[in-house]
Design an enzyme around this catalytic site. Sequence first.
Site, short mmCIF file in Angstrom:
data_model
loop_
_atom_site.label_atom_id
_atom_site.label_comp_id
_atom_site.label_asym_id
_atom_site.label_seq_id
_atom_site.Cartn_x
_atom_site.Cartn_y
_atom_site.Cartn_z
N LYS A 155 -21.95 75.01 17.47
CA LYS A 155 -22.99 75.31 18.79
C LYS A 155 -24.19 75.64 18.18
O LYS A 155 -25.52 74.94 18.76
CB LYS A 155 -22.53 76.16 19.79
CG LYS A 155 -21.15 76.05 20.79
CD LYS A 155 -20.84 76.95 21.61
CE LYS A 155 -19.52 76.48 22.18
NZ LYS A 155 -19.64 75.51 23.25
N HIS A 207 -19.55 78.13 33.58
CA HIS A 207 -18.29 77.94 33.31
C HIS A 207 -17.46 77.38 34.77
O HIS A 207 -17.66 77.90 35.81
CB HIS A 207 -17.35 79.16 32.98
CG HIS A 207 -16.02 79.15 32.75
ND1 HIS A 207 -15.22 79.56 33.70
CD2 HIS A 207 -15.45 78.28 31.76
CE1 HIS A 207 -13.73 79.14 33.09
NE2 HIS A 207 -14.01 78.42 32.01
#
Length: 130
Positions: free
Chosen positions: A64, A107
């Site tokens: 990431k 999320h």
Amino acid sequence: MAAARSGLAVSLWARTSASLARARERLQRLEDGEAAAIRLTTSLEEAAGVGTVLEAITEHRDAKAALYARLHGHLPEGGILATTTSSLSIRSLARVAPEPRRFAGFHVFNPVPRMPLVEVCVPSDAHDDV
């Protein structure tokens, strides 16, 4: 897909042509026309300038961080970078983001079309706009 259904311009960036082909195949299996509105690319330059980037790569901090480094200079001023991580620290990832104050966690719950619930995690030092 939900973003495209709501009328937002959506670009999907894939790291490789193979992953782009898999994404295209999945989109073509959908029965609705929104999939055609999603622009697919392997070029970060083609995806540059978007207001929000939603990163959904592997659950590995170093991967990431490497992607965030590549994104530096591609996000417009005021752009937001969000991660879909469910296992890594949002604050830790924000520290390696191009603009840490413009970072959040996002999320979704599955199945997305049937679950209207979205969790947004915003570090305490994030900009108010985030």
